[in-house]
Design an enzyme around this catalytic site. Structure first.
Site, PDB file in Angstrom:
ATOM      1  N   HIS A 185     -22.306  -2.377  41.625  1.00 45.15           N
ATOM      2  CA  HIS A 185     -22.746  -2.230  39.986  1.00 45.15           C
ATOM      3  C   HIS A 185     -22.130  -0.859  39.975  1.00 45.15           C
ATOM      4  O   HIS A 185     -22.452   0.109  40.745  1.00 45.15           O
ATOM      5  CB  HIS A 185     -24.087  -2.539  39.896  1.00 45.15           C
ATOM      6  N   THR A 187     -23.729   1.506  38.671  1.00 43.42           N
ATOM      7  CA  THR A 187     -24.686   2.502  38.932  1.00 43.42           C
ATOM      8  C   THR A 187     -25.090   2.924  40.382  1.00 43.42           C
ATOM      9  O   THR A 187     -25.791   3.753  40.639  1.00 43.42           O
ATOM     10  CB  THR A 187     -26.164   1.999  38.318  1.00 43.42           C
ATOM     11  N   LYS A 188     -24.240   2.032  41.136  1.00 37.09           N
ATOM     12  CA  LYS A 188     -24.256   2.477  42.834  1.00 37.09           C
ATOM     13  C   LYS A 188     -23.359   3.472  43.155  1.00 37.09           C
ATOM     14  O   LYS A 188     -22.537   3.889  42.190  1.00 37.09           O
ATOM     15  CB  LYS A 188     -23.899   1.063  43.413  1.00 37.09           C
ATOM     16  N   ASN A 189     -23.496   3.840  44.416  1.00 38.42           N
ATOM     17  CA  ASN A 189     -22.639   4.851  45.010  1.00 38.42           C
ATOM     18  C   ASN A 189     -21.345   4.554  45.019  1.00 38.42           C
ATOM     19  O   ASN A 189     -20.076   5.378  44.673  1.00 38.42           O
ATOM     20  CB  ASN A 189     -22.915   5.289  46.291  1.00 38.42           C
TER      21      ASN A 189
END
Length: 383
Positions: A185, A187-189
């Site tokens: 997603h 918002t992930k790394n």
């Protein structure tokens, strides 16, 4: 409009190039060139026995529930302090969720509380590696072995994070349980907008996982020439992502080391700048157990109470900084409140009331971190 957002998706520069390449090649449905590149890379880097890209971590969890054959009445143990997808995947198959409390020193599941929750109906344990920090997998796998349970790691936040067991071996999160789910997603790394992955570590699930992934058909085996025709052979769904998503993800994976280096620099700058202030104001910074590594997924504070948390968030917002709280305890959710057994999960509720996540993304500048730090100093003065 905020000066500093909570998140800003990072583009490496090759995403649109690879998407164009996929489109120009005339293959944009799933399981093509870029899907294979990503899967091969992830399998090799993290020593998964097999991995399959999915359209989300939610889909990967739903595949896991199908793979272990969750049925109505089965019980699944997981932390209350997690995202609703962790529970929904098993509720959809009829499972009863048995919520565990979090650790006192970390929002992850309290491993020592799990055994008392196991009954004859327990089918699986779902540890969530909160903020990419490992749960104590030795304890969890020992319980699984003792009671013949499945372990499904919710590794949504845990790409490039590791666990060192009592045997001294360092293993990637997601490679330890029978199955594991990852998120890509925004918002992930490592991101692909939406997107996820199922890691399969137990050989008994490898063939079945591919069938579920391909809508319940043995289509993949057909294209490998293993069968002369394909058909509907099991329950499945449309879990695999398009080549457009995989192409975007490939550009990210090529730059994984650079992304991780930058995120760790940001995390360390936050930690160094806030550790003395936090101690003086009864605020806790993220803890990393000795057995875990830090993948710099997020930087959060655990305030002393709800009032302090609200003052911090409101003060930052008034100065153009978007900081946010995180999960709400699932055992107290409107949907599941009547189904919870009434146990008081003190730590889960404390994290619900007290966690603040600070802005965290690749392009976050040192000056911005210093600005946030100074505004945190000012915010606590108002309490």
């Amino acid at each position: 409009m905020e000066k500093i957002p909570f998140n800003k998706p990072h583009l490496t520069g090759k995403e649109t190039h690879y998407i164009y390449d996929a489109v120009n090649a005339g293959k944009i449905s799933g399981n093509g060139k870029y899907t294979k590149l990503c899967q091969d890379y992830l399998k090799e880097r993290y020593s998964f026995r097999k991995c399959l890209l999915t359209t989300s971590c939610t889909d990967a969890l739903e595949m896991a529930a199908l793979l272990i054959d969750i049925k109505p009445g089965d019980e699944v143990i997981m932390p209350s302090y997690t995202f609703v997808s962790t529970a929904n995947a098993f509720v959809l198959r009829g499972a009863k969720i048995i919520f565990a409390d979090s650790r006192e020193d970390h929002p992850g599941i309290d491993e020592d509380s799990i055994e008392a929750l196991i009954t004859s109906k327990t089918k699986a344990i779902v540890p969530v590696h909160y903020a990419g920090v490992a749960c104590d997998m030795d304890k969890i796998m020992a319980l699984a072995d003792k009671y013949d349970l499945f372990v499904i790691e919710d590794a949504a936040q845990a790409i490039e994070s590791f666990y060192t067991g009592k045997d001294g071996i360092k293993r990637a999160l997601g490679s330890i349980g029978h199955l594991a789910a990852f998120s890509f997603h925004e918002t992930k790394n490592i991101i692909s907008g939406e997107g996820g992955m199922l890691a399969i570590n137990d050989p008994q699930f490898m063939a079945k996982a591919e069938i579920i992934w391909e809508k319940g058909t043995n289509r993949s085996a057909f294209f490998r020439g293993e069968v002369d025709k394909y058909g509907w052979v099991a329950v499945g769904s449309s879990f695999l992502p398009s080549e457009i998503i995989a192409a975007f993800l490939w550009a990210q994976l090529e730059n994984l080391d650079d992304i991780q280096t930058k995120r760790l620099q940001h995390w360390n700058k936050y930690h160094e700048g806030l550790k003395e202030w936090a101690m003086e104001n009864d605020i806790r910074l993220p803890g990393i157990p000795d057995f875990a590594t830090n993948n710099a997924h997020m930087f959060y504070l655990v305030c002393k109470d709800l009032e302090q948390r609200n003052v911090v968030i409101d003060n930052l917002k008034s100065n153009g900084i978007l900081a946010v709280f995180h999960y709400l305890s699932l055992h107290k959710s409107p949907f599941y409140l009547d189904q919870h057994d009434g146990r008081n999960l003190v730590n889960a509720d404390r994290y619900t009331d007290c966690v603040v996540r600070l802005p965290f993304f690749y392009e976050l500048e040192k000056d911005a971190i210093n600005f946030i730090k100074n505004e945190l100093y000012e915010a606590v003065k108002n309490i």
